[in-house]
Design an enzyme around this catalytic site. Structure first.
Site: not given
Ligand code: PEP
Length: 255
Positions: A15, A17, A102, A104, A172, A178, A217
């Site tokens: 992703n 983003k 998601h 976000e 998630e 992040g 992460s």
């Molecule tokens: C995500 O945005 O779906 C995600 C898992 O981000 P990150 O791997 O940067 O934590």
């Protein structure tokens, strides 16, 4: 590993983003070019770039094993929704899938479970796989609410049109996205087992085969441990998907 689980081909999805100008397509091309050398245990691999790069990436990925996905879609097929993108438009631009719900999007745009469900329905209508995200906040984890929250989101965000090929669930934990933090492996396994149970209860045989990704992460150093947990059928990767070398190192956790 159960027989049903061993029949699931894992998915590692990146992703991007709101990251990436045209020059970033070089990273995607490097991923694409490395895939044929990965061997038989290789997972499905997908990159979800910003909408501005989707058609170009789909064209570059044509005929390869690299799949392309969108990051969000509107529930409607067309209409007066300035700035939004319909699932049909993503499909038309070459996407095979779209991320919906998601955290976000839920936070930045106030998307509730019923909106996520409508978007997943739109993805199915357009012939896209819906990658439906769920996950708890740090406060919910600390107060022991994780399994309740995840189950509520799962029930309310997944439409009845779910099948094992048109839907992927991404667990998630919001506090892991992040941040460089990840849950303990046993905690990931606990949540994934609960998701599997809930999917089986609602969708029967299909629920045994729906892919459940872990996201938050994931990086080269922790991928092997996280991706080998029961009921973890791949990863949704944010930051570490932006560089081909890191993303490929995560994909190679399956090698
Ligand atoms: C995500 O945005 O779906 C995600 C898992 O981000 P990150 O791997 O940067 O934590």
């Amino acid at each position: 590993m159960s027989e049903a689980e061993s029949a699931i081909r894992p998915l590692v999805a990146g992703n991007w983003k709101m990251n990436g100008l045209a020059a970033a397509l070089g990273e995607a091309a490097a991923v694409r070019d490395a895939l044929p050398g990965l061997g038989t245990g290789a997972p499905s691999v997908m990159i979800c770039p910003p909408a501005t790069l989707l058609a170009a990436l789909a064209a570059a990925a044509k005929g390869s094993n690299l799949e392309v996905g969108g990051q969000d879609c509107h529930a409607a097929a067309s209409g007066a929704h300035t700035g939004d993108i319909a699932a049909e438009m993503l499909k038309d631009a070459g996407a095979a899938a779209v991320i919906v719900g998601h955290s976000e999007r839920r936070a930045d745009h106030g998307e509730l479970d019923r909106v996520v469900r409508a978007k997943a329905t739109a993805a199915h209508r357009a012939g896209l796989t819906a990658i439906i995200c769920i996950g708890e906040t740090k406060g919910q984890r600390l107060t022991g609410l994780t399994l309740d929250v995840v189950d509520r989101q799962l029930k309310a965000s997944l439409p009845d049109s779910v099948s094992c090929t048109n839907t992927v669930v991404a667990y998630e934990p919001i506090w892991a996205i992040g941040t460089g933090l990840t849950p303990e492996p046993r905690d990931v396994a606990e949540v994934h087992a609960a998701i599997r149970k809930s999917l089986e209860a609602r969708f029967g045989e299909a629920g045994r085969r729906i892919r459940i990704l872990y996201g938050g992460s994931v990086k080269p150093s922790n991928a092997k441990e996280l991706l080998s947990l029961p009921n973890v059928n791949g990863a949704l990767v944010g930051g570490a998907s932006l560089k081909a070398a890191d993303f490929l190192a995560i994909i190679r956790a399956y090698a």
